[in-house]
Scaffold this motif. Structure first.
Motif, PDB file in Angstrom:
ATOM      1  N   GLU A 160       0.827  -1.206   0.000  1.00  0.00           N
ATOM      2  CA  GLU A 160       0.000   0.000   0.000  1.00  0.00           C
ATOM      3  C   GLU A 160       0.865   1.263   0.000  1.00  0.00           C
ATOM      4  OE1 GLU A 160      -3.616   0.102   0.270  1.00  0.00           O
ATOM      5  OE2 GLU A 160      -3.248   2.225  -0.187  1.00  0.00           O
ATOM      6  N   LYS A 161       1.987   1.196   0.730  1.00  0.00           N
ATOM      7  CA  LYS A 161       2.822   2.399   0.857  1.00  0.00           C
ATOM      8  C   LYS A 161       4.120   2.320   0.044  1.00  0.00           C
ATOM      9  CE  LYS A 161       4.910   0.537   4.948  1.00  0.00           C
ATOM     10  NZ  LYS A 161       5.592   0.586   6.141  1.00  0.00           N
ATOM     11  N   SER A 162       4.196   1.344  -0.878  1.00  0.00           N
ATOM     12  CA  SER A 162       5.472   1.118  -1.577  1.00  0.00           C
ATOM     13  C   SER A 162       5.406   1.319  -3.083  1.00  0.00           C
ATOM     14  CB  SER A 162       5.964  -0.315  -1.300  1.00  0.00           C
ATOM     15  OG  SER A 162       6.070  -0.543   0.078  1.00  0.00           O
ATOM     16  N   TYR A 163       4.329   1.962  -3.560  1.00  0.00           N
ATOM     17  CA  TYR A 163       4.131   2.047  -5.010  1.00  0.00           C
ATOM     18  C   TYR A 163       5.293   2.737  -5.724  1.00  0.00           C
ATOM     19  CZ  TYR A 163       1.241   1.964  -9.225  1.00  0.00           C
ATOM     20  OH  TYR A 163       0.742   1.686 -10.479  1.00  0.00           O
ATOM     21  N   TYR A 164       5.867   3.712  -5.062  1.00  0.00           N
ATOM     22  CA  TYR A 164       6.955   4.460  -5.710  1.00  0.00           C
ATOM     23  C   TYR A 164       8.331   4.084  -5.150  1.00  0.00           C
ATOM     24  CZ  TYR A 164       3.193   7.133  -7.772  1.00  0.00           C
ATOM     25  OH  TYR A 164       2.080   7.491  -8.485  1.00  0.00           O
ATOM     26  N   ALA A 165       8.427   2.937  -4.507  1.00  0.00           N
ATOM     27  CA  ALA A 165       9.717   2.503  -3.950  1.00  0.00           C
ATOM     28  C   ALA A 165      10.741   2.302  -5.076  1.00  0.00           C
ATOM     29  CB  ALA A 165       9.527   1.211  -3.166  1.00  0.00           C
ATOM     30  N   SER A 168       3.267   0.158 -20.711  1.00  0.00           N
ATOM     31  CA  SER A 168       4.383   0.034 -21.656  1.00  0.00           C
ATOM     32  C   SER A 168       5.735  -0.041 -20.954  1.00  0.00           C
ATOM     33  CB  SER A 168       4.364   1.206 -22.645  1.00  0.00           C
ATOM     34  OG  SER A 168       4.463   2.417 -21.919  1.00  0.00           O
ATOM     35  N   SER A 169       5.814   0.398 -19.708  1.00  0.00           N
ATOM     36  CA  SER A 169       7.142   0.398 -19.081  1.00  0.00           C
ATOM     37  C   SER A 169       7.389  -0.898 -18.320  1.00  0.00           C
ATOM     38  CB  SER A 169       7.311   1.617 -18.168  1.00  0.00           C
ATOM     39  OG  SER A 169       7.110   1.279 -16.813  1.00  0.00           O
ATOM     40  N   ARG A 170       8.637  -1.351 -18.388  1.00  0.00           N
ATOM     41  CA  ARG A 170       9.020  -2.592 -17.705  1.00  0.00           C
ATOM     42  C   ARG A 170       8.766  -2.489 -16.213  1.00  0.00           C
ATOM     43  NH1 ARG A 170      15.030  -3.998 -19.443  1.00  0.00           N
ATOM     44  NH2 ARG A 170      15.052  -1.744 -19.665  1.00  0.00           N
ATOM     45  N   THR A 171       9.049  -1.306 -15.665  1.00  0.00           N
ATOM     46  CA  THR A 171       8.852  -1.101 -14.224  1.00  0.00           C
ATOM     47  C   THR A 171       7.388  -1.308 -13.858  1.00  0.00           C
ATOM     48  OG1 THR A 171      10.656   0.483 -14.210  1.00  0.00           O
ATOM     49  CG2 THR A 171       9.152   0.550 -12.336  1.00  0.00           C
ATOM     50  N   ASP A 172       6.492  -0.751 -14.661  1.00  0.00           N
ATOM     51  CA  ASP A 172       5.063  -0.896 -14.371  1.00  0.00           C
ATOM     52  C   ASP A 172       4.625  -2.356 -14.447  1.00  0.00           C
ATOM     53  OD1 ASP A 172       4.956   1.799 -14.040  1.00  0.00           O
ATOM     54  OD2 ASP A 172       3.952   2.238 -15.939  1.00  0.00           O
ATOM     55  N   ARG A 173       5.168  -3.078 -15.425  1.00  0.00           N
ATOM     56  CA  ARG A 173       4.774  -4.486 -15.573  1.00  0.00           C
ATOM     57  C   ARG A 173       5.346  -5.324 -14.435  1.00  0.00           C
ATOM     58  NH1 ARG A 173       6.097  -3.338 -20.928  1.00  0.00           N
ATOM     59  NH2 ARG A 173       8.013  -4.568 -20.847  1.00  0.00           N
ATOM     60  N   TYR A 174       6.600  -5.049 -14.105  1.00  0.00           N
ATOM     61  CA  TYR A 174       7.275  -5.794 -13.034  1.00  0.00           C
ATOM     62  C   TYR A 174       6.543  -5.574 -11.706  1.00  0.00           C
ATOM     63  CZ  TYR A 174      11.056  -7.133  -9.835  1.00  0.00           C
ATOM     64  OH  TYR A 174      11.801  -7.717  -8.831  1.00  0.00           O
ATOM     65  N   ARG A 175       6.238  -4.320 -11.402  1.00  0.00           N
ATOM     66  CA  ARG A 175       5.546  -3.999 -10.148  1.00  0.00           C
ATOM     67  C   ARG A 175       4.147  -4.624 -10.124  1.00  0.00           C
ATOM     68  NH1 ARG A 175       5.309   2.093  -9.434  1.00  0.00           N
ATOM     69  NH2 ARG A 175       4.250   1.833 -11.409  1.00  0.00           N
ATOM     70  N   HIS A 176       3.482  -4.594 -11.271  1.00  0.00           N
ATOM     71  CA  HIS A 176       2.111  -5.105 -11.335  1.00  0.00           C
ATOM     72  C   HIS A 176       2.032  -6.548 -10.846  1.00  0.00           C
ATOM     73  CE1 HIS A 176      -2.044  -5.233 -12.662  1.00  0.00           C
ATOM     74  NE2 HIS A 176      -1.796  -6.340 -13.328  1.00  0.00           N
ATOM     75  N   ARG A 177       3.019  -7.351 -11.242  1.00  0.00           N
ATOM     76  CA  ARG A 177       2.990  -8.761 -10.842  1.00  0.00           C
ATOM     77  C   ARG A 177       3.052  -8.925  -9.318  1.00  0.00           C
ATOM     78  NH1 ARG A 177       4.349 -14.289 -11.122  1.00  0.00           N
ATOM     79  NH2 ARG A 177       6.235 -14.623  -9.942  1.00  0.00           N
ATOM     80  N   PHE A 178       3.922  -8.164  -8.678  1.00  0.00           N
ATOM     81  CA  PHE A 178       4.028  -8.276  -7.220  1.00  0.00           C
ATOM     82  C   PHE A 178       2.774  -7.742  -6.528  1.00  0.00           C
ATOM     83  CE2 PHE A 178       8.382  -8.641  -8.610  1.00  0.00           C
ATOM     84  CZ  PHE A 178       8.823  -9.703  -7.848  1.00  0.00           C
ATOM     85  N   TYR A 179       2.208  -6.692  -7.106  1.00  0.00           N
ATOM     86  CA  TYR A 179       0.974  -6.150  -6.527  1.00  0.00           C
ATOM     87  C   TYR A 179      -0.185  -7.131  -6.701  1.00  0.00           C
ATOM     88  CZ  TYR A 179       2.576  -1.687  -4.822  1.00  0.00           C
ATOM     89  OH  TYR A 179       3.193  -0.721  -4.070  1.00  0.00           O
ATOM     90  N   ASP A 226      -5.826  -2.666  -9.146  1.00  0.00           N
ATOM     91  CA  ASP A 226      -6.640  -3.810  -8.729  1.00  0.00           C
ATOM     92  C   ASP A 226      -7.984  -3.896  -9.445  1.00  0.00           C
ATOM     93  OD1 ASP A 226      -7.413  -1.440  -7.439  1.00  0.00           O
ATOM     94  OD2 ASP A 226      -8.395  -2.551  -5.830  1.00  0.00           O
ATOM     95  N   LEU A 227      -8.284  -2.956 -10.333  1.00  0.00           N
ATOM     96  CA  LEU A 227      -9.618  -2.913 -10.935  1.00  0.00           C
ATOM     97  C   LEU A 227      -9.676  -3.595 -12.292  1.00  0.00           C
ATOM     98  CD1 LEU A 227     -10.462   0.831 -10.181  1.00  0.00           C
ATOM     99  CD2 LEU A 227     -11.259  -1.178  -8.910  1.00  0.00           C
ATOM    100  N   TYR A 228     -10.628  -4.500 -12.449  1.00  0.00           N
ATOM    101  CA  TYR A 228     -10.905  -5.057 -13.768  1.00  0.00           C
ATOM    102  C   TYR A 228     -11.865  -4.094 -14.467  1.00  0.00           C
ATOM    103  CZ  TYR A 228      -8.602  -9.494 -12.904  1.00  0.00           C
ATOM    104  OH  TYR A 228      -7.666 -10.452 -12.688  1.00  0.00           O
ATOM    105  N   MET A 284      -3.488   4.567  -9.682  1.00  0.00           N
ATOM    106  CA  MET A 284      -2.331   5.111 -10.414  1.00  0.00           C
ATOM    107  C   MET A 284      -2.398   4.857 -11.918  1.00  0.00           C
ATOM    108  SD  MET A 284      -0.801   6.265  -7.819  1.00  0.00           S
ATOM    109  CE  MET A 284      -0.629   6.002  -6.071  1.00  0.00           C
ATOM    110  N   GLU A 285      -2.856   3.683 -12.301  1.00  0.00           N
ATOM    111  CA  GLU A 285      -2.826   3.340 -13.721  1.00  0.00           C
ATOM    112  C   GLU A 285      -4.050   3.830 -14.492  1.00  0.00           C
ATOM    113  OE1 GLU A 285      -0.013  -0.608 -13.920  1.00  0.00           O
ATOM    114  OE2 GLU A 285      -2.150  -0.944 -13.653  1.00  0.00           O
ATOM    115  N   ALA A 286      -4.951   4.564 -13.807  1.00  0.00           N
ATOM    116  CA  ALA A 286      -6.226   4.903 -14.451  1.00  0.00           C
ATOM    117  C   ALA A 286      -6.099   5.998 -15.512  1.00  0.00           C
ATOM    118  CB  ALA A 286      -7.252   5.305 -13.395  1.00  0.00           C
TER     119      ALA A 286
END
Lengths: 338, 275
Positions: free
Chosen positions: A218-223, A287-298, B253-255, B272-274
């Motif tokens: 929750e508090k680590s999105y921009y870590a 499109s960014s690798r960082t966004d995709r990488y983070r998404h998986r952990f989230y 987290d939103l579909y 953030m991704e919205a």
């Protein structure tokens, strides 16, 4: 439900009898590693395996499966497989993962393809005998299980204990020739295996309780860890493919040779792959690798976790082994965020 | 528990087809079952072309128009290109309607309505426009802002003219680049906003357009004292399965296929991704 004690010879006879009656998929050696595959004889079964290359989810959500058949008139019909089968030797962490996928595919829009296979399956779980190099199930409360299987095998010395958990499991035990009644000492030894495994299956040590992970994220999105690790990412999707709780898929139409009919199939997809969130016309929403990488952990520790009320990482460690640039270790990432 | 397969489309027949621009075509279908689609303005369908695949397409007709449903589709991928080659009488598969609706039966009722549309963003919003016009007494002033790249990209030109001629309806149009015949406004969509007078407390705004448009329009609406709770956005994503499974449309987290495509802005402001 009953518990039986059996030696290796009795186990082999039993497994061969099961194979004679229906399809059995069990863990076997594949080169120096292990994989679930069709089992043709008991001696091929390797219950001493550490971890399989792919998780057993492939029997419920195959790498590629037919969803529908269609014809040129635009008529679509559902295709579902119906053959019952036994999945033999599933480790506790994979049992937990299957239970999570059951919720995903049954709740909130029932997926008849997954669920038909799931209902056809009898799951024989097996407590871990050898820890794999990267397992951390002990940290994720998945080193042992009390539900999600039909029958549980636990090796105690030269013997196995087989405990039925469901009527399906009980039915398998009726095929067991010459099983012994376990004594209190046997049950105590099994307790000890469970206790030991919780400690042994911690090749990486998570420095917090898994329940704290959604709050941590929750508090680590921009870590800084996301970009630092993602810089090395190949976007190959290997972590997705070996994960027992990754279930995203793509759908495709294939036309038959007659050009009058075809099949709609679905195949595994992965959120680390570059075009995962791209739409027709070219815009890519991740499109960014960082966004995709983070998404998986989230997804694992927050999004899906909050939906399931349980962390969607079971600590199998497969992603750690599969990742070429060595950035997929969830424990390393979470510890760095602490 | 149900044994129904959520992935099986139902058949529909193409009734009419009309090119609208170089890339966009208007389609009118009816379900072969004879049933109504049962959609609300803002929802989308998964349209199948046998042998090609399935794609999410927003519904452009109002549910008040019985017996048929309409779509406008940009020819941009495999499915949409295959769709453009179909003719009247041809069959497609339909799943849905899916997703959330513009709140035409809820918070929009009794309010002035400000619709801000860019490009093909007008397509789903048209469903709400015609719904509002068919239930005219339930709503206050209707203001439609529509921006496209060039005059040749304008969709629903005839309807735009009809809407302009309707009392209590304001339609303002702009183009990024004009041509010799264009004597209207030139500039991005946000340049239209200072031209409209709204009562922010009495207005519900809707935004639908290309991804880049939202943040600029939102900024302008904030300047006009519009509350985040009174702004609705319709967002595009890759809604592959439509039933919250395949993962492609997820923003955080939103579909989007289930929680969207229409969102109250205040509810996704922190996603953030919205936008």
């Amino acid at each position: 439900m009953s518990i039986k004690k059996l030696d290796q010879a009795a186990l082999d006879t039993w497994v061969n009898k099961l194979i004679a009656n229906q399809s059995v998929y069990g863990v076997q050696a594949k080169g120096e590693r292990f994989a679930f595959g069709p089992l043709s004889k008991a001696e091929d079964l390797r219950l001493d395996y550490d971890v399989t290359i792919l998780p057993p989810k492939k029997y419920f959500q195959p790498q590629r499966e037919d969803l529908l058949e269609f014809n040129a008139k635009g008529e679509y019909t559902s295709v579902t497989e119906t053959e019952p089968f036994i999945l033999f030797g599933v480790h506790p962490y994979d049992v937990v993962a299957i239970a999570q996928m059951d919720t995903i595919f049954s709740a909130d829009n029932y997926d008849v393809h997954y669920m038909t296979r799931r209902h056809n399956a009898t799951i024989v779980a097996c407590d871990v005998q050898n820890a794999s190099a990267n397992v951390f199930a002990g940290c994720m409360n998945t080193a042992t299980v009390t539900k999600g299987f039909d029958l549980l095998l636990t090796k105690i010395g030269e013997f196995y204990l087989a405990e039925a958990k469901t009527p399906k499991g009980e039915k398998l035990l009726t095929d067991l020739p010459g099983g012994l009644e376990p004594g209190n000492l046997d049950l105590a030894r099994r307790e000890q295996v469970w206790k030991d495994n919780t400690g042994l299956l911690r090749k990486h040590k998570l420095k917090c309780n898994p329940q704290e992970l959604p709050g941590l994220l929750e508090k680590s999105y921009y870590a800084p860890v996301w970009e630092a690790k993602a810089k090395l990412c190949f976007s190959c999707g290997s972590c997705n493919l070996v994960c027992p709780t990754c279930y995203c898929f793509d759908v495709q139409d294939d036309v038959n040779w007659d050009l009058q009919s075809g099949k709609r199939t679905r195949a595994w997809d992965g959120c680390l792959l570059k075009d995962f969130a791209a739409v027709a016309g070219g815009h890519n929403f991740r499109s960014s690798r960082t966004d995709r990488y983070r998404h998986r952990f989230y997804r694992k520790a927050k999004y899906v976790a909050e939906k399931l009320n349980q962390i969607a990482c079971v600590g199998c460690g497969r992603c750690i082994s599969a990742c070429v640039p060595k950035i997929a270790n969830p424990v390393e990432v979470f510890n760095e965020l602490l | 528990m149900s044994n129904q397969d959520i992935y099986v489309p139902q058949p529909a027949t193409l009734l009419k087809k009309q090119p609208m621009t170089e890339y966009e075509t208007f389609y009118e279908f009816k379900l072969d079952s004879g049933c109504e689609l049962g959609h609300g303005p803002g929802q989308f369908l998964e349209i199948s072309v046998p042998g090609i695949g399935e794609a999410p397409i927003s519904i452009s007709s109002s549910p008040t128009q019985a017996g048929i449903f309409q779509m406008v589709v940009r020819r941009v991928g495999n499915v949409t290109t295959a769709l453009s080659k179909l003719g009247p009488g041809d069959k497609v598969g339909v799943r849905g309607p899916f997703g959330t609706k513009f709140p035409v039966d809820e918070v929009m009722k009794g309010k002035d309505i400000l619709l801000v549309c860019g490009g093909i963003g007008l397509v789903p919003v048209r469903s709400a426009i015609n719904y509002i016009l068919d239930n005219r007494r339930d709503y206050g002033r209707l203001t439609i802002l529509y921006g496209v790249k060039t005059p040749a990209d304008r969709l629903f030109a005839e309807e735009l003219a009809q809407w302009k001629a309707t009392p209590e309806v304001t339609v303002l149009e702009t183009v990024d680049r004009g041509d010799e015949a264009w004597d209207g406004h030139v500039g991005v969509i946000t340049t239209l906003l200072p031209l409209v007078q709204i009562n922010p407390a009495q207005t519900i705004a809707v935004i639908c357009g290309p991804p880049v448009m939202y943040r600029f329009v939102l900024k302008e609406l904030a300047k006009m004292a519009m509350e985040d709770e009174s702004i609705f956005v319709s967002l595009e994503r890759r809604m592959k399965c439509g039933v919250g499974k395949c993962g492609h449309c997820q923003m955080n987290d939103l579909y989007v296929c289930q929680k969207g495509p229409v969102f109250k802005y205040s509810e996704i402001k922190e996603v953030m991704e919205a936008i």
